[in-house]
Design a protein around this motif. Structure first.
Motif, PDB file in Angstrom:
ATOM      1  N   ARG A  21      55.801  22.528  89.286  1.00 30.18           N
ATOM      2  CA  ARG A  21      56.129  21.117  89.518  1.00 30.18           C
ATOM      3  C   ARG A  21      54.902  20.351  89.992  1.00 30.18           C
ATOM      4  N   ALA A  22      54.902  19.067  89.744  1.00 31.05           N
ATOM      5  CA  ALA A  22      53.816  18.208  90.213  1.00 31.05           C
ATOM      6  C   ALA A  22      53.901  18.127  91.735  1.00 31.05           C
ATOM      7  N   GLY A  23      52.778  18.320  92.387  1.00 28.31           N
ATOM      8  CA  GLY A  23      52.751  18.247  93.853  1.00 28.31           C
ATOM      9  C   GLY A  23      52.490  16.839  94.334  1.00 28.31           C
ATOM     10  N   VAL A  24      52.835  16.566  95.570  1.00 26.27           N
ATOM     11  CA  VAL A  24      52.648  15.225  96.105  1.00 26.27           C
ATOM     12  C   VAL A  24      51.189  14.958  96.485  1.00 26.27           C
ATOM     13  N   GLU A  28      49.493  21.279  91.853  1.00 23.81           N
ATOM     14  CA  GLU A  28      50.786  21.644  91.309  1.00 23.81           C
ATOM     15  C   GLU A  28      51.393  22.744  92.182  1.00 23.81           C
ATOM     16  N   ALA A  29      52.715  22.820  92.203  1.00 20.75           N
ATOM     17  CA  ALA A  29      53.407  23.804  93.030  1.00 20.75           C
ATOM     18  C   ALA A  29      54.219  24.748  92.145  1.00 20.75           C
ATOM     19  N   VAL A  30      54.087  26.053  92.390  1.00 17.89           N
ATOM     20  CA  VAL A  30      54.830  27.064  91.639  1.00 17.89           C
ATOM     21  C   VAL A  30      56.065  27.442  92.428  1.00 17.89           C
ATOM     22  N   ASP A  31      57.223  27.345  91.788  1.00 19.63           N
ATOM     23  CA  ASP A  31      58.498  27.719  92.417  1.00 19.63           C
ATOM     24  C   ASP A  31      58.640  29.238  92.294  1.00 19.63           C
TER      25      ASP A  31
END
Length: 65
Positions: A21-24, A28-31
């Motif tokens: 997901r796109a990070g703030v 990017e962030a991996v779930d």
């Protein structure tokens, strides 16, 4: 929120699909929640690249190295 797909391939394990997901803050962030279903967990020894949060139900697992 845009979700990308990534596949983790490990010898002796089934391929594991992970959402990215796109990070703030730009990264990017991996779930990594699907890792638990395969008997795996993540390892970040210095808490350098882990997002922290507050939770009333969270527990911490210590891994000896």
């Amino acid at each position: 929120m845009t979700v990308k797909k990534s596949i983790l391939t490990m010898e002796g394990k089934k391929n594991i699909a992970l959402n990215v997901r796109a990070g703030v803050l730009g990264k990017e962030a991996v779930d990594i929640r699907p890792l638990g279903a395969q008997g795996l967990c993540s390892y970040d020894p210095g808490f350098n690249n882990t997002a922290g949060c507050e939770s009333a139900i969270t527990y911490i697992v210590l891994v000896a190295t």
